[in-house]
Enzyme design. Structure first.
Site, PDB file in Angstrom:
ATOM      1  N   PRO A   2       0.824  -1.209   0.000  1.00 54.94           N
ATOM      2  CA  PRO A   2       0.000   0.000   0.000  1.00 54.94           C
ATOM      3  C   PRO A   2       0.859   1.260   0.000  1.00 54.94           C
ATOM      4  CG  PRO A   2      -0.831  -1.592   1.590  1.00 54.94           C
ATOM      5  CD  PRO A   2       0.483  -2.124   1.096  1.00 54.94           C
ATOM      6  N   GLU A   3       0.573   2.158  -0.944  1.00 56.40           N
ATOM      7  CA  GLU A   3       1.295   3.416  -1.014  1.00 56.40           C
ATOM      8  C   GLU A   3       0.372   4.526  -0.526  1.00 56.40           C
ATOM      9  OE1 GLU A   3       3.342   3.980  -4.711  1.00 56.40           O
ATOM     10  OE2 GLU A   3       4.069   1.930  -4.790  1.00 56.40           O
TER      11      GLU A   3
END
Length: 271
Positions: A2-3
């Site tokens: 997840p960014e």
């Protein structure tokens, strides 16, 4: 992994369901995450009311009267709102049960995430104090990038992904922003003009804003706080498309490795 857009999507997804509610019970099924979950976390949090949910870089900050819980999703973690009678599955490591029956559930198959407690100001926590500005803030600009890049020989892509320079511009979005800005990812950061950095900063903001609007990028494990996948992957122009045709000029996209991360670019459109 997840960014920033995925973490922001999670933040927006869970906040309306738990803000202003009191934590009734904390259940830790597996404390062995990237760092051990504090042994006294339940004692500290139970009975406290959650005041706000916010994001700093890729960290979620859950504010209580007497401190903050700092949550990082790691490579495969997700936070979801579930019903109290929803039985936990494998890899569901932490539950927060609120006074209205709402449950915030943390799932992390690889256990690279983290749940920590900070009694003081979160921006002074060792994980956050050295971070650069938020990319969607006014503090992040072309002039800022230009000034920080002077004399640097490192590739602009690795420069852009350095959390001490700017937070949250992970591999996917660095590839996309550099393509939209027409800048080769392997070009030395110190050899890029102020005008080109101005264009790049604008593209970083645009790419991230669009990804947040689309709910993030689902490539493997990510789902938002409501359990729904993100859809920005459908709009990726270069990332994951090495060897395919460039959408702008039709030439074959090149793929290499920079900073141990897959890097895709167009040798004709980016210079």
């Amino acid at each position: 992994m997840p960014e920033l857009p995925e973490v922001e999507t999670t933040c927006r997804g869970i906040a309306p369901h738990i803000t202003g509610k009191t934590v009734q019970q904390v259940i830790v099924r597996e404390p062995r995450l990237r760092w051990p979950v504090p042994a006294d976390l339940a004692q500290v949090i139970e009975g406290q009311t959650l005041l706000s949910v916010s994001r700093r870089a890729k960290y979620l900050l859950l504010e209580f009267e007497y401190g903050h819980a700092i949550w990082h999703l790691g490579m495969s973690g997700s936070l979801r709102i579930v019903a109290a009678d929803n039985p936990p599955m494998a890899h569901d490591h932490v539950d927060w049960l609120f006074d209205d029956g709402t449950v915030l559930r943390y799932r992390d198959p690889r256990r690279f995430g983290a749940l920590l407690w900070c009694a003081g100001a979160p921006d002074q926590h060792e994980l956050l104090r050295h971070l650069g500005p938020e990319p969607l803030s006014d503090a992040f600009s072309g002039d800022y990038l230009f000034q920080r890049s002077r004399g640097r020989k490192q590739a602009v892509k690795t420069f852009l992904m350095d959390g001490r320079i700017v937070v949250g511009v992970g591999n996917i979005y660095a590839n996309e922003a550099l393509f939209k800005a027409g800048i080769r990812p392997d070009r030395a950061a110190g050899r890029i003009s102020s005008a080109r950095y101005e264009h790049l900063a604008g593209q970083v903001k645009a790419v991230l804003a669009r990804a947040i609007e689309q709910g993030g990028t689902t490539l493997q494990d990510f789902v938002g706080g409501d359990g729904e996948p993100g859809y920005f992957a459908q709009e990726l122009l270069v990332y994951g498309r090495g060897g395919q045709k460039c959408v702008q000029c039709g030439s074959v996209l090149k793929e290499t490795v920079l900073g141990q991360r897959a890097t895709v670019f167009c040798g004709r459109c980016q210079r």
